[in-house]
Design a protein around this motif. Structure first.
Motif, short mmCIF file in Angstrom:
data_model
loop_
_atom_site.label_atom_id
_atom_site.label_comp_id
_atom_site.label_asym_id
_atom_site.label_seq_id
_atom_site.Cartn_x
_atom_site.Cartn_y
_atom_site.Cartn_z
N ILE A 106 0.83 -1.20 0.00
CA ILE A 106 0.00 0.00 0.00
C ILE A 106 0.87 1.26 0.00
CG2 ILE A 106 -0.26 0.06 2.53
CD1 ILE A 106 -3.25 0.81 0.43
N PHE A 107 2.03 1.22 0.66
CA PHE A 107 2.85 2.42 0.77
C PHE A 107 3.54 2.73 -0.55
CE2 PHE A 107 2.68 0.58 5.06
CZ PHE A 107 1.89 1.57 5.62
N PHE A 159 0.96 4.45 -2.59
CA PHE A 159 0.91 5.87 -2.22
C PHE A 159 1.98 6.64 -2.98
CE2 PHE A 159 -1.38 5.01 1.86
CZ PHE A 159 -2.25 6.07 1.83
N ARG A 186 1.25 6.99 -6.71
CA ARG A 186 0.17 7.93 -7.03
C ARG A 186 0.57 9.37 -6.77
NH1 ARG A 186 -5.23 4.65 -5.12
NH2 ARG A 186 -4.54 2.70 -6.04
N SER A 187 1.34 9.56 -5.70
CA SER A 187 1.79 10.91 -5.41
C SER A 187 2.65 11.45 -6.54
CB SER A 187 2.56 10.91 -4.09
OG SER A 187 3.16 12.16 -3.89
N LEU A 189 0.41 12.17 -9.50
CA LEU A 189 -0.40 13.37 -9.28
C LEU A 189 0.42 14.63 -9.54
CD1 LEU A 189 -3.24 14.19 -8.22
CD2 LEU A 189 -2.20 14.41 -5.97
N ARG A 228 -1.59 17.05 6.21
CA ARG A 228 -2.91 16.64 6.71
C ARG A 228 -3.13 15.15 6.48
NH1 ARG A 228 -7.72 18.74 8.31
NH2 ARG A 228 -9.41 17.44 7.52
N GLU A 229 -2.72 14.70 5.30
CA GLU A 229 -2.86 13.28 4.97
C GLU A 229 -2.05 12.43 5.94
OE1 GLU A 229 -2.25 12.68 0.78
OE2 GLU A 229 -1.66 10.61 1.16
N ILE A 265 -3.95 12.19 9.06
CA ILE A 265 -5.04 11.21 8.94
C ILE A 265 -4.52 9.79 9.11
CG2 ILE A 265 -6.81 10.25 7.42
CD1 ILE A 265 -6.92 13.01 6.04
N ILE A 266 -3.52 9.44 8.32
CA ILE A 266 -3.09 8.04 8.36
C ILE A 266 -2.42 7.69 9.69
CG2 ILE A 266 -2.92 7.83 5.83
CD1 ILE A 266 0.10 7.92 6.10
N GLU A 308 6.17 3.37 8.93
CA GLU A 308 5.39 3.17 7.70
C GLU A 308 5.25 4.48 6.93
OE1 GLU A 308 2.74 -0.66 9.13
OE2 GLU A 308 2.11 1.33 9.76
#
Ligand SMILES: Nc1ncnc2c1ncn2[C@@H]1O[C@H](COP(=O)(O)OP(=O)(O)OP(=O)(O)O)[C@@H](O)[C@H]1O
Ligand SMILES: [Mg+2]
Lengths: 385, 225
Positions: free
Chosen positions: A2-3, A6, A9-10, A13, A286-287, A290-291, A300
């Protein structure tokens, strides 16, 4: 992973700034690899040209005041008496006195100029190797260098005319490359009796001393110097290993230097990765909050950002590695006009080497931003706008 | 752990923020026992320490004084990794701002805590079951959170909070960013979840929302009144 997702996608983006950071790495890796390949090829080509084994001391008649390299041409000579002095000085080591001159050569109507070496027929096997035919036995006959043989299409038994004397080719020499003692590849080697009778010259132009034990090279040089140069400088003494080493050392230094310049561009690339990662961390504060709050460990979070830096470095290094073939080729073409050493293993090794540096630089640049992200206070990060 | 032991226990907890122009006491000697399966609303004026209380219970913030026990464990004795794992496995968070992860799809958001816990990306229909449970259309699963309405996002957040089957749900103004009708639907959902045995602590400004809870705690200046 999953990392890893991330990270991917970052990067996608923010593809534009990622692209710029990647470009930096591409250039850095290419610079290191291409410069490494160039430097290595330089060393290889010099090393190949200088085939000397390095066990040779060369004695020239003293050239006079100017320059301190092997003289190209001089009127001075080494006399038979001086040769005897050298022989006494060097003991068991072989002393090979040489006559050297240039003369016209004619083969079947084709004319040219050729280097002529005259030496004792017994000395020839100490210095040269015959690939076809035999060594000189009597006073007549000649050995010819490989390249000369190719140029004039000579074989064993061919007839050549040197000056206005006809000679029969007894043997052809193995190619030897450029040397500091003699360059027989484009030369004719004759016996010293023949040489003396044709050119009427008894003195020598050069003396080669083959040193049996490499460790004694300095001693041999010193002994010759002591024997002949005590009152005034009669001869200049060189040893080929020293010359070879100096040249190779010089080229290695140049090569290291240019590779280091390539390294500087990688440092710049590292700074840009650092920037991009700091931006990424700030934007995603902020993300991260959240995580972290829903159960992501510090390590992680760190991993997530390090993957991002790694990916940028990996993509840049992969592209840079591929382009390095082109970059190396171009560098060799422009600087050496010879690309044969591009695919030598010791050249190619600079490509993974450069890539490793590229990935390493990215990772190192990514450590601080990732550490910063991992150690954000979750509550403050959550409040961040 | 016996059933009558409180699932959350605050023992004289204070939280003081040191600031250059004087300390701020956000929580002032708060003691509280929460039974398993309770549904508690926390109310009080702005700045009274409601969020601070929730953050402390959520192991996001450590008390300056006093002890906090979650499912019988003294959290003051846990490492950062252990606290993190506690948030992942035992606590579910629902925020006013929804706080979904923008890079991930709805499905990935819901399964994220599960992936953290199991290190595997397979949920055996769990995500589908949860989306049905929170009243979310399955067609939304491949979408990004930004493509959803506020009510839909909060449902995703609730599904995410439930995926690891935590014992406690912590909600900071869960309806604060929703219209009244959507807010009512979300509250009905939380009531249902509470009926299935989850302990819920919910911060709210709205007395009508607080009515869904079994018990209301009022905070003033960091004190329970
Ligand atoms: N990180 C912090 N640093 C300093 N002071 C803080 C911090 N977090 C909260 N405070 C202070 O603690 C007090 C309680 O804040 P808290 O956010 O818990 O209030 P709240 O009841 O949630 O208010 P609201 O209803 O406006 O959300 C406030 O005076 C606030 O200024
Ligand atoms: Mg608040």
């Amino acid at each position: 992973m999953i990392f890893f997702e991330f990270a991917k996608r970052s990067i996608r983006l923010h593809w534009l700034r990622s692209l710029l950071a990647v470009l930096g790495i591409v250039i850095g890796v290419m610079a290191i690899s291409s410069m490494g390949i160039l430097g290595n090829s330089l060393v290889l080509s010099v090393g190949e040209a200088l085939s000397d084994v390095g066990d040779t001391v060369v004695v020239y008649p003293h050239a006079g005041g100017f320059g301190n390299g092997p003289p190209v041409q001089t009127d001075t000579v080494i006399t038979g008496r001086q040769v005897q002095q050298i022989e006494r000085a060097v003991g068991v080591n072989d002393v090979i006195p040489l006559h050297v001159s240039a003369d016209r050569i004619e083969v079947g109507g084709e004319m040219g100029v050729v280097q002529v070496y005259g030496m004792d027929t017994a000395d020839i096997p100490l210095l040269l190797e015959v690939t076809q035919g035999v060594y000189l036995r009597g006073a007549s006959g000649a050995l010819v260098g490989q390249m000369l043989a190719e140029t004039y299409d000579l074989g064993v038994g061919s007839r050549i005319t040197v000056g206005d004397q006809s000679l029969r080719v007894a043997g052809i020499l193995t190619e030897r490359g450029v040397g500091f003692d003699i360059n027989p590849d484009r030369a004719v080697i004759v016996s010293d009796q023949w040489y003396r009778s044709v050119y009427g010259e008894a003195d020598y132009d050069q003396v080669i001393v083959k040193v049996r034990n490499l460790e004694e090279i300095e001693e041999v040089k010193h002994d010759i110097d002591a024997a002949l140069n005590r009152r005034e400088t009669e001869v200049d003494i060189f040893d080929t290993r020293m010359i070879l080493e100096t040249i190779l050392e010089t080229f290695s230094t140049i090569s290291t230097f240019t590779t280091a310049i390539g390294g500087i561009s990688l440092v710049v690339a590292g700074v840009s990765i650092f920037n991009v990662q700091m931006m990424s961390v700030t934007e995603r504060t902020r993300e991260v909050g959240i995580i972290r709050s829903i159960g992501t460990r510090r390590r992680e979070v760190m991993k997530m950002f390090l993957y991002e830096a790694f990916l940028l470095g990996f993509i840049g290094s992969a592209i840079g590695g591929i382009l390095s073939f082109g970059g190396g080729y171009l560098a060799l073409l422009v600087m050496l006009q010879d690309t044969t050493f591009l695919f030598a293993p010791s050249s190619l090794v600079y490509i993974p080497y450069g890539m490793l540096f590229g990935i390493g630089t990215s990772l190192i640049s990514g450590v601080y931003p990732a550490w910063k992200a991992a150690n954000l206070n979750p509550i403050e990060a959550l409040r961040y706008e | 752990m016996s059933t009558d032991q409180p699932i959350i226990r605050l023992d004289h907890v204070s939280k003081i923020y040191p600031l250059p122009f004087g300390d701020v006491t956000a929580l002032d000697d708060v003691s509280l026992d929460v039974e398993p399966g309770a549904f508690i609303a926390v109310m009080g004026p702005s700045g009274s320490g409601k969020s601070t209380l929730l953050n402390v219970i959520g192991c996001l913030d450590v008390p300056t004084k006093g002890d906090l026990f979650i499912t019988g464990r003294n959290i003051g004795e846990l490492s950062d990794d252990e606290l993190t794992d506690l948030r992942r496995d035992t606590l579910g968070f629902i925020f006013q701002q929804f706080n979904l992860i923008p890079l991930l799809t709805v499905r990935e958001n819901v399964e994220y805590p599960l992936v953290l816990k199991t290190r595997r990306r397979e949920s055996e229909g769990l995500v589908e079951a949860l989306t049905r449970r929170v009243g979310l259309e399955e067609e939304l699963l491949p979408h990004k959170p930004s493509e959803l309405s506020g009510g839909q996002q909060q449902r995703v957040a609730i599904a995410r909070a439930l995926v690891n089957d935590p014992e406690i749900l912590l909600c900071d103004e869960p309806t604060g960013n929703l219209d009244t009708k959507t807010g009512t639907l979300i509250m009905e959902l939380l009531t249902e979840v509470n009926g299935q045995g989850k302990t819920i602590i919910m911060v709210t400004h709205d007395p009508r929302i607080a009515e869904y809870a079994h018990r209301t705690i009022n905070l003033v200046d960091g004190k329970i009144v």
